[in-house]
Design a protein around this motif. Structure first.
Motif, PDB file in Angstrom:
ATOM      1  N   VAL A  50       0.898  -1.140   0.000  1.00  0.00           N
ATOM      2  CA  VAL A  50       0.000   0.000   0.000  1.00  0.00           C
ATOM      3  C   VAL A  50       0.944   1.198   0.000  1.00  0.00           C
ATOM      4  CG1 VAL A  50      -1.727   1.291   1.291  1.00  0.00           C
ATOM      5  CG2 VAL A  50      -1.806  -1.213   1.242  1.00  0.00           C
ATOM      6  N   VAL A  51       0.940   1.941  -1.092  1.00  0.00           N
ATOM      7  CA  VAL A  51       1.919   3.003  -1.301  1.00  0.00           C
ATOM      8  C   VAL A  51       1.266   4.358  -1.074  1.00  0.00           C
ATOM      9  CG1 VAL A  51       3.501   4.042  -2.969  1.00  0.00           C
ATOM     10  CG2 VAL A  51       3.078   1.583  -3.029  1.00  0.00           C
ATOM     11  N   LYS A  52       1.940   5.177  -0.296  1.00  0.00           N
ATOM     12  CA  LYS A  52       1.516   6.561  -0.111  1.00  0.00           C
ATOM     13  C   LYS A  52       2.713   7.444  -0.422  1.00  0.00           C
ATOM     14  CE  LYS A  52      -1.957   5.565   3.332  1.00  0.00           C
ATOM     15  NZ  LYS A  52      -2.408   5.732   4.680  1.00  0.00           N
ATOM     16  N   ILE A  53       2.452   8.505  -1.161  1.00  0.00           N
ATOM     17  CA  ILE A  53       3.494   9.482  -1.440  1.00  0.00           C
ATOM     18  C   ILE A  53       3.528  10.440  -0.257  1.00  0.00           C
ATOM     19  CG2 ILE A  53       4.330  11.255  -3.034  1.00  0.00           C
ATOM     20  CD1 ILE A  53       4.147   8.534  -4.348  1.00  0.00           C
ATOM     21  N   ALA A  54       4.714  10.611   0.323  1.00  0.00           N
ATOM     22  CA  ALA A  54       4.850  11.550   1.436  1.00  0.00           C
ATOM     23  C   ALA A  54       4.785  12.959   0.872  1.00  0.00           C
ATOM     24  CB  ALA A  54       6.160  11.314   2.177  1.00  0.00           C
ATOM     25  N   GLU A  55       3.811  13.705   1.290  1.00  0.00           N
ATOM     26  CA  GLU A  55       3.643  15.073   0.804  1.00  0.00           C
ATOM     27  C   GLU A  55       4.590  16.002   1.563  1.00  0.00           C
ATOM     28  OE1 GLU A  55       1.895  15.665  -1.857  1.00  0.00           O
ATOM     29  OE2 GLU A  55       1.093  13.639  -1.921  1.00  0.00           O
ATOM     30  N   GLY A  56       4.832  17.138   0.996  1.00  0.00           N
ATOM     31  CA  GLY A  56       5.729  18.102   1.631  1.00  0.00           C
ATOM     32  C   GLY A  56       7.107  18.034   1.006  1.00  0.00           C
ATOM     33  N   ASP A  57       7.995  18.790   1.552  1.00  0.00           N
ATOM     34  CA  ASP A  57       9.345  18.848   1.007  1.00  0.00           C
ATOM     35  C   ASP A  57      10.108  17.564   1.298  1.00  0.00           C
ATOM     36  OD1 ASP A  57       9.109  21.384  -0.064  1.00  0.00           O
ATOM     37  OD2 ASP A  57       9.740  22.364   1.803  1.00  0.00           O
ATOM     38  N   ALA A  58      10.741  17.056   0.261  1.00  0.00           N
ATOM     39  CA  ALA A  58      11.611  15.898   0.427  1.00  0.00           C
ATOM     40  C   ALA A  58      12.921  16.390   1.043  1.00  0.00           C
ATOM     41  CB  ALA A  58      11.860  15.236  -0.917  1.00  0.00           C
ATOM     42  N   PRO A  59      13.561  15.557   1.824  1.00  0.00           N
ATOM     43  CA  PRO A  59      14.795  16.003   2.484  1.00  0.00           C
ATOM     44  C   PRO A  59      15.947  16.166   1.486  1.00  0.00           C
ATOM     45  CG  PRO A  59      14.453  13.667   2.837  1.00  0.00           C
ATOM     46  CD  PRO A  59      13.231  14.175   2.131  1.00  0.00           C
ATOM     47  N   ASP A  60      16.819  17.115   1.781  1.00  0.00           N
ATOM     48  CA  ASP A  60      18.088  17.186   1.059  1.00  0.00           C
ATOM     49  C   ASP A  60      18.967  16.094   1.650  1.00  0.00           C
ATOM     50  OD1 ASP A  60      17.951  19.295  -0.805  1.00  0.00           O
ATOM     51  OD2 ASP A  60      18.209  20.778   0.786  1.00  0.00           O
ATOM     52  N   ARG A  67      16.614  15.972  -5.265  1.00  0.00           N
ATOM     53  CA  ARG A  67      15.787  15.598  -4.107  1.00  0.00           C
ATOM     54  C   ARG A  67      15.019  14.322  -4.435  1.00  0.00           C
ATOM     55  NH1 ARG A  67      13.896  19.829  -0.228  1.00  0.00           N
ATOM     56  NH2 ARG A  67      15.434  21.478  -0.437  1.00  0.00           N
ATOM     57  N   PRO A  68      14.743  13.526  -3.420  1.00  0.00           N
ATOM     58  CA  PRO A  68      14.013  12.280  -3.672  1.00  0.00           C
ATOM     59  C   PRO A  68      12.502  12.472  -3.665  1.00  0.00           C
ATOM     60  CG  PRO A  68      14.608  12.402  -1.366  1.00  0.00           C
ATOM     61  CD  PRO A  68      15.196  13.637  -2.029  1.00  0.00           C
ATOM     62  N   VAL A  69      11.837  11.476  -4.219  1.00  0.00           N
ATOM     63  CA  VAL A  69      10.397  11.306  -4.035  1.00  0.00           C
ATOM     64  C   VAL A  69      10.293  10.296  -2.900  1.00  0.00           C
ATOM     65  CG1 VAL A  69       8.252  10.479  -5.048  1.00  0.00           C
ATOM     66  CG2 VAL A  69       9.914  11.704  -6.468  1.00  0.00           C
ATOM     67  N   VAL A  70       9.478  10.576  -1.910  1.00  0.00           N
ATOM     68  CA  VAL A  70       9.404   9.708  -0.730  1.00  0.00           C
ATOM     69  C   VAL A  70       8.124   8.886  -0.787  1.00  0.00           C
ATOM     70  CG1 VAL A  70       9.398   9.619   1.780  1.00  0.00           C
ATOM     71  CG2 VAL A  70      10.763  11.360   0.595  1.00  0.00           C
TER      72      VAL A  70
END
Length: 152
Positions: A50-60, A67-70
């Motif tokens: 079950v995949v969820k995209i973490a919203e907000g700024d991805a970490p440097d 930057r990554p997609v989380v």
């Protein structure tokens, strides 16, 4: 017998069918041989996550020029660095210690030991304490990006 009123039955004629390629739905995530966010998400779902995209700024992340997609997979997390091509990925990876996933000669600040996954134009950092989930995610991504002409 008077045959002047006889009319033979009409003959059926075979008409070739043409395929209208314009009516096919366009795949928003076509298989190109390179990873894209949608390919990763699809592959992880096919692996049973079950995949969820973490919203907000991805970490440097030190050592990465992008930057990554989380992706959140329950308690596990994948930081996916999707490069435009393998050459740019190779330049970043050449400067990394792939065991600690940090620039050579430094120490990374990962919350749990990271797993480094590389496939085509993708570097994925898996953060998981579940060995079974880790194996499934690694197999899903190391199988390679969807290739042109593939059904998925």
């Amino acid at each position: 017998m008077d045959t002047s009123d006889f009319h033979p039955p009409p003959v059926a004629t075979a008409v070739p069918r043409t395929i209208d390629n314009t009516s096919r739905p366009v795949d928003p995530c076509p298989p190109t041989g390179l990873w894209a966010r949608c390919n990763i998400e699809r592959r992880l779902r096919q692996a049973g996550f079950v995949v969820k995209i973490a919203e907000g700024d991805a970490p440097d992340r030190a050592g990465f020029s992008i930057r990554p997609v989380v992706f959140m997979l329950g308690q596990s997390r994948i930081e996916a660095f999707i490069y435009p091509d393998e050459r740019k990925l190779a330049a970043d990876v050449a400067k990394l210690d792939t065991v600690s996933v940090s620039p050579r000669g430094t120490t990374a600040a990962w919350e749990i030991p990271p797993v480094f996954i590389r496939s085509s134009n993708l570097v994925a950092i898996l953060l998981s304490q579940n060995p079974r989930q880790s194996e499934r995610a690694i197999l899903a991504l190391t199988a390679g990006a969807p290739q042109p002409g593939s059904p998925r």
